[in-house]
Design a protein around this motif. Structure first.
Motif, PDB file in Angstrom:
ATOM      1  N   ARG A  78       0.848  -1.206   0.000  1.00  0.00           N
ATOM      2  CA  ARG A  78       0.000   0.000   0.000  1.00  0.00           C
ATOM      3  C   ARG A  78       0.887   1.262   0.000  1.00  0.00           C
ATOM      4  O   ARG A  78       0.627   2.203  -0.731  1.00  0.00           O
ATOM      5  N   GLY A  88      -4.595   3.664  12.960  1.00  0.00           N
ATOM      6  CA  GLY A  88      -5.407   4.800  13.406  1.00  0.00           C
ATOM      7  C   GLY A  88      -5.854   4.717  14.858  1.00  0.00           C
ATOM      8  O   GLY A  88      -5.860   5.711  15.574  1.00  0.00           O
ATOM      9  N   ASP A  98       3.855   8.202   7.255  1.00  0.00           N
ATOM     10  CA  ASP A  98       2.881   7.336   6.589  1.00  0.00           C
ATOM     11  C   ASP A  98       2.670   7.856   5.172  1.00  0.00           C
ATOM     12  O   ASP A  98       2.285   9.013   4.977  1.00  0.00           O
ATOM     13  N   ARG A 127      -6.208   7.122   8.586  1.00  0.00           N
ATOM     14  CA  ARG A 127      -6.684   7.703   9.846  1.00  0.00           C
ATOM     15  C   ARG A 127      -5.483   8.200  10.646  1.00  0.00           C
ATOM     16  O   ARG A 127      -5.542   9.230  11.288  1.00  0.00           O
ATOM     17  N   THR A 128      -4.384   7.446  10.570  1.00  0.00           N
ATOM     18  CA  THR A 128      -3.179   7.852  11.300  1.00  0.00           C
ATOM     19  C   THR A 128      -2.726   9.243  10.855  1.00  0.00           C
ATOM     20  O   THR A 128      -2.480  10.113  11.679  1.00  0.00           O
TER      21      THR A 128
HETATM   22  P1  ATP Z   1      -5.104   3.609   9.369  1.00  0.00           P
HETATM   23  O1  ATP Z   1      -5.709   2.802  10.500  1.00  0.00           O
HETATM   24  O2  ATP Z   1      -4.196   4.682   9.842  1.00  0.00           O
HETATM   25  O3  ATP Z   1      -6.090   4.097   8.318  1.00  0.00           O
HETATM   26  P2  ATP Z   1      -4.094   1.447   7.730  1.00  0.00           P
HETATM   27  O4  ATP Z   1      -5.076   0.417   8.116  1.00  0.00           O
HETATM   28  O5  ATP Z   1      -4.018   1.935   6.341  1.00  0.00           O
HETATM   29  O6  ATP Z   1      -4.126   2.674   8.686  1.00  0.00           O
HETATM   30  P3  ATP Z   1      -1.753  -0.132   8.093  1.00  0.00           P
HETATM   31  O7  ATP Z   1      -1.968  -1.050   6.970  1.00  0.00           O
HETATM   32  O8  ATP Z   1      -1.626  -0.625   9.479  1.00  0.00           O
HETATM   33  O9  ATP Z   1      -2.735   1.024   8.170  1.00  0.00           O
HETATM   34  O10 ATP Z   1      -0.520   0.837   7.891  1.00  0.00           O
HETATM   35  C1  ATP Z   1       0.352   0.846   6.967  1.00  0.00           C
HETATM   36  C2  ATP Z   1       0.531   2.259   6.482  1.00  0.00           C
HETATM   37  O11 ATP Z   1       1.911   2.449   6.315  1.00  0.00           O
HETATM   38  C3  ATP Z   1      -0.147   2.471   5.139  1.00  0.00           C
HETATM   39  O12 ATP Z   1      -0.879   3.647   5.154  1.00  0.00           O
HETATM   40  C4  ATP Z   1       1.043   2.594   4.160  1.00  0.00           C
HETATM   41  O13 ATP Z   1       0.778   3.586   3.199  1.00  0.00           O
HETATM   42  C5  ATP Z   1       2.168   3.044   5.066  1.00  0.00           C
HETATM   43  N1  ATP Z   1       3.501   2.583   4.632  1.00  0.00           N
HETATM   44  C6  ATP Z   1       3.865   1.352   4.187  1.00  0.00           C
HETATM   45  N2  ATP Z   1       5.176   1.308   3.888  1.00  0.00           N
HETATM   46  C7  ATP Z   1       5.662   2.537   4.163  1.00  0.00           C
HETATM   47  C8  ATP Z   1       6.964   3.120   4.082  1.00  0.00           C
HETATM   48  N3  ATP Z   1       8.015   2.447   3.628  1.00  0.00           N
HETATM   49  N4  ATP Z   1       7.094   4.409   4.471  1.00  0.00           N
HETATM   50  C9  ATP Z   1       6.034   5.121   4.926  1.00  0.00           C
HETATM   51  N5  ATP Z   1       4.784   4.626   5.013  1.00  0.00           N
HETATM   52  C10 ATP Z   1       4.594   3.356   4.643  1.00  0.00           C
END
Ligand code: ATP
Length: 248
Positions: free
Chosen positions: A37, A161, A178, A184-185
């Motif tokens: 993602r 988030g 992020d 959400r984060t």
């Molecule tokens: P939220 O609950 O904040 O909406 P989410 O469910 O999208 O989050 P996760 O899948 O837990 O969150 O988080 C992964 C996040 O980290 C994604 O938004 C992705 O874009 C980000 N991400 C992944 N790899 C990297 C990286 N190398 N550098 C920065 N961000 C990254």
């Protein structure tokens, strides 16, 4: 062996680091999905530190320098991609490092601790006794008593988030890295750096070195002038403008 001339060289190297960490057990399966993602957003952003991201990095550096007890949270993806830079940043801000995993297993905690120690960390928190922030009995609310639990400023790259919200509600300044400006984060954090962690942490180290001689008043002004939602809007605008000119 990936050739340096390959147009997707950096992206491919990161994929190798991520799959290697997954093979070793440092990264959970969902960590690979999260990376995918992130890659998609990085593509949209032009795979470089944008102007709004540079602004957020400067504000984050100022907030970290102002902190009494800054803590950097490390998960599997962070340990896979930038373990050395995390240790360097912790040293530069006089901060602590704490392991915090969504899919927590004792084995994964030990493996990540090992990677951080190999990269020069003197102390790694989050490996044993954990408390619940504000007594919220959720795995997303756990923190080490000497680390995130008592921190005033926390850097939580690639956070989720719910945890970001818990940390904010408990009165902490939350800095996140992020690539998804709409997560959400990103929207809940005090300062969101919309950039790839492989560029953002080294840029943060540089910004800390640049700002470390400023007075507290000057640092406070940098933090006060930063508006997180406005910064996210600037990033989204930039992604949109790249439709017409991908060079932007
Ligand atoms: P939220 O609950 O904040 O909406 P989410 O469910 O999208 O989050 P996760 O899948 O837990 O969150 O988080 C992964 C996040 O980290 C994604 O938004 C992705 O874009 C980000 N991400 C992944 N790899 C990297 C990286 N190398 N550098 C920065 N961000 C990254």
């Amino acid at each position: 062996m990936i050739s340096r001339d390959h147009p997707r060289y950096h992206s491919l190297i990161q994929r190798e680091m991520i799959t290697e960490a997954w093979r070793k057990g440092i990264l959970a399966d969902s960590g690979m999905i999260a990376h995918g993602r992130g890659e998609a957003f990085d593509y949209l952003l032009g795979e470089r530190t944008t102007e709004p991201a540079a602004k957020a990095i400067r504000a984050a550096a100022a907030a970290l320098l102002l902190a009494k007890n800054p803590v950097i949270s490390v998960n599997g993806n962070t340990a896979a991609l930038v373990p050395g830079a995390v240790v360097e940043l912790a040293d530069a801000i006089g901060g602590k490092i704490e392991i915090n995993l969504f899919h927590r297993t004792e084995k994964r905690v030990r493996l990540i601790e090992e990677v951080l120690l190999e990269n020069g960390a003197r102390e790694v928190l989050g490996t044993d006794k954990l408390l619940y922030i504000d007594d919220i009995k959720s795995p997303r609310a756990t923190a080490s008593p000497d680390g995130i639990y008592s921190a005033d400023v926390v850097l939580v790259p690639l956070e989720d988030g719910d945890r970001t919200e818990i940390l904010r509600k408990s009165g902490k300044t939350v800095i996140t890295i992020d690539l998804n400006p709409l997560s959400r984060t990103s929207r809940k954090a005090s300062i969101s750096i919309t950039d790839n962690i492989v560029r953002a942490i080294p840029a943060l180290i540089e910004a800390v070195r640049e700002l470390e001689d400023l007075s507290r008043d000057e640092l406070e002004l940098i933090v006060e002038e930063f508006d997180n939602l406005e910064n996210i809007r600037e990033t989204l605008k930039l992604i949109d403008l790249r439709r017409y000119n991908p060079e932007l």
